[in-house]
Scaffold this motif. Structure first.
Motif, mmCIF file in Angstrom:
data_model
loop_
_atom_site.group_PDB
_atom_site.id
_atom_site.type_symbol
_atom_site.label_atom_id
_atom_site.label_comp_id
_atom_site.label_asym_id
_atom_site.label_seq_id
_atom_site.Cartn_x
_atom_site.Cartn_y
_atom_site.Cartn_z
ATOM 1 N N ILE A 198 -4.278 7.737 4.735
ATOM 2 C CA ILE A 198 -3.580 6.416 4.919
ATOM 3 C C ILE A 198 -2.093 6.434 3.979
ATOM 4 O O ILE A 198 -1.204 6.137 4.448
ATOM 5 C CB ILE A 198 -4.364 5.487 4.721
ATOM 6 N N ALA A 199 -2.262 6.985 2.829
ATOM 7 C CA ALA A 199 -1.329 7.006 1.754
ATOM 8 C C ALA A 199 -0.362 7.886 2.167
ATOM 9 O O ALA A 199 1.081 7.862 2.072
ATOM 10 C CB ALA A 199 -2.004 7.575 0.359
ATOM 11 N N TRP A 200 -0.759 9.101 2.849
ATOM 12 C CA TRP A 200 0.340 10.205 3.226
ATOM 13 C C TRP A 200 1.116 9.633 4.418
ATOM 14 O O TRP A 200 2.386 9.791 4.465
ATOM 15 C CB TRP A 200 -0.389 11.375 3.672
ATOM 16 N N PHE A 201 0.473 8.797 5.091
ATOM 17 C CA PHE A 201 1.349 8.141 6.355
ATOM 18 C C PHE A 201 2.295 7.230 5.763
ATOM 19 O O PHE A 201 3.405 7.330 6.458
ATOM 20 C CB PHE A 201 0.473 7.730 7.644
ATOM 21 N N LEU B 62 -15.744 5.095 5.327
ATOM 22 C CA LEU B 62 -15.392 6.352 6.328
ATOM 23 C C LEU B 62 -13.889 6.621 6.295
ATOM 24 O O LEU B 62 -13.436 7.715 7.063
ATOM 25 C CB LEU B 62 -16.081 6.046 7.595
ATOM 26 N N VAL B 63 -13.319 5.632 5.839
ATOM 27 C CA VAL B 63 -11.702 5.749 5.820
ATOM 28 C C VAL B 63 -10.961 6.650 4.914
ATOM 29 O O VAL B 63 -11.522 6.749 3.761
ATOM 30 C CB VAL B 63 -11.101 4.290 5.324
ATOM 31 N N ASP B 64 -10.346 7.601 5.404
ATOM 32 C CA ASP B 64 -9.581 8.476 4.570
ATOM 33 C C ASP B 64 -8.441 7.811 3.908
ATOM 34 O O ASP B 64 -7.019 7.848 4.496
ATOM 35 C CB ASP B 64 -9.266 9.797 5.292
ATOM 36 N N LEU B 65 -8.280 7.592 2.761
ATOM 37 C CA LEU B 65 -7.627 6.464 2.124
ATOM 38 C C LEU B 65 -6.306 7.581 1.652
ATOM 39 O O LEU B 65 -4.972 7.244 1.757
ATOM 40 C CB LEU B 65 -7.836 5.931 0.690
ATOM 41 N N ALA C 200 0.821 -1.080 -0.206
ATOM 42 C CA ALA C 200 -0.093 0.213 0.172
ATOM 43 C C ALA C 200 0.927 1.153 -0.034
ATOM 44 O O ALA C 200 1.389 1.384 1.131
ATOM 45 C CB ALA C 200 -0.879 0.009 1.284
ATOM 46 N N THR C 201 1.092 1.707 -1.226
ATOM 47 C CA THR C 201 2.074 2.817 -1.311
ATOM 48 C C THR C 201 1.409 4.262 -1.762
ATOM 49 O O THR C 201 2.050 5.187 -1.959
ATOM 50 C CB THR C 201 3.197 2.659 -2.245
ATOM 51 N N ASP C 202 0.036 4.134 -2.244
ATOM 52 C CA ASP C 202 -0.736 5.279 -2.746
ATOM 53 C C ASP C 202 -2.033 5.028 -2.410
ATOM 54 O O ASP C 202 -2.509 3.912 -1.951
ATOM 55 C CB ASP C 202 -0.186 5.613 -4.117
ATOM 56 N N PRO C 203 -2.972 6.153 -2.822
ATOM 57 C CA PRO C 203 -4.429 6.008 -2.232
ATOM 58 C C PRO C 203 -4.959 4.688 -2.992
ATOM 59 O O PRO C 203 -5.913 3.960 -2.289
ATOM 60 C CB PRO C 203 -5.148 7.210 -2.621
ATOM 61 N N GLU D 127 -6.367 -2.686 -0.760
ATOM 62 C CA GLU D 127 -6.239 -3.183 0.644
ATOM 63 C C GLU D 127 -7.492 -3.359 1.365
ATOM 64 O O GLU D 127 -7.765 -4.016 2.015
ATOM 65 C CB GLU D 127 -4.892 -2.392 1.483
ATOM 66 N N LEU D 128 -8.013 -2.078 1.414
ATOM 67 C CA LEU D 128 -9.385 -1.824 1.925
ATOM 68 C C LEU D 128 -10.443 -2.987 1.419
ATOM 69 O O LEU D 128 -11.113 -3.459 2.375
ATOM 70 C CB LEU D 128 -9.924 -0.487 1.713
ATOM 71 N N THR D 129 -10.589 -3.023 0.070
ATOM 72 C CA THR D 129 -11.462 -3.932 -0.455
ATOM 73 C C THR D 129 -11.164 -5.437 -0.098
ATOM 74 O O THR D 129 -12.028 -6.188 0.229
ATOM 75 C CB THR D 129 -11.171 -3.731 -2.125
#
Length: 271
Positions: A149-152, A143-146, A117-120, A126-128
């Motif tokens: 997540i990609a930023w982190f 509700l997840v801000d993808l 998981a390296t980008d939105p 991964e979420l799917t």
């Protein structure tokens, strides 16, 4: 073979009642010639419980409680009202969404493959996968801000997680005994009283010479409010660090608060 004992003489029973009520003894009751033994007995009956101050603190607390003003008397495991709560016709949707958003985001981070998981887009994949595997409710996935997540994942801390591999521990549960004066500064540290603390650390980085504690936050705060919000979590992070150190037998070098919404990582001081 059972027998009922004969009742005590009426005079003795009356005297017992007088003594029990702390009334004055009858005039014909014999008095001791030496009152000192009685006085010494009364002195011994005066007892001050030496651990009375610690009775104001619960024996077991949850580490997550420390993010709000600590309540020494309340117990989250006990229902405050035996009556069922009145039905709420229109619950505040923002509170419900905030709780669901936090739960969904933490579930994603708990099972996320940081290597892929390296980008939105890949985070969405991964979420799917988690929804299909039953790890995350489908209704909460939106509700997840993808992007957060990609930023982190792209930060140096995210890279450290990828490098750590199996040495990155998620949802690390612990039970630890901490000094009672951490929760009430009026208590004497020399008393040695302890409080049992239970909690779950979002993530622990286990390096060769040290460990690092990571706590993810989904609070909707602006950049200027992050510092004040981080101060609220300082006690919680200190409890995490104090619990992790003896478990891993290594010093906790750093603690991190990751605020996903404002895209900020705050290093927290370790006491």
């Amino acid at each position: 073979g059972w027998r009922i004992h004969r009742p005590a003489p009426r005079e003795v029973t009356r005297l017992h009642r007088i003594v029990a009520a702390l009334d004055e003894l009858p005039p014909d009751e014999p008095r001791p010639t030496d009152p000192e033994p009685a006085e010494r007995t009364l002195d011994r009956l005066s007892f001050v419980y030496p651990h009375l101050p610690t009775c104001a603190i619960r024996a077991v607390v949850a580490a997550s409680e420390i993010k709000s003003p600590y309540n020494t008397l309340g117990d989250p495991d006990e229902r405050q009202n035996a009556q069922p709560p009145a039905p709420v016709m229109r619950p505040p949707s923002d509170r419900v969404d905030a709780r669901q958003r936090g739960t969904a985001t933490h579930l994603l981070l708990q099972h996320l493959n940081f290597a892929t998981a390296t980008d939105p887009a890949s985070a969405g994949t991964e979420l799917t996968r988690m929804v299909a595997a039953g790890l995350l409710p489908e209704n909460d996935a939106s509700l997840v801000d993808l992007e957060a997540i990609a930023w982190f994942i792209s930060t140096p801390l995210g890279q450290s997680i990828r490098d750590a591999g199996s040495h990155y521990h998620r949802e690390f549960m612990f039970v630890a005994a901490q000094p009672a004066h951490w929760f009430d500064s009026d208590l004497d540290p020399a008393a040695g009283e302890r409080v049992l603390v239970r909690g779950v650390v979002d993530a622990v980085l286990d390096a060769r010479e040290h460990t690092e504690v990571i706590d993810f936050k989904t609070d909707i705060v602006t950049g200027s409010d992050v510092a004040a919000r981080a101060d609220r979590y300082a006690g919680q992070l200190n409890l995490y660090a104090a619990a992790i150190k003896p478990i891993f037998q290594k010093p906790v070098a750093r603690s991190w608060l990751v605020f996903l919404h404002p895209r900020q990582i705050v290093p927290m001081p370790i006491q």
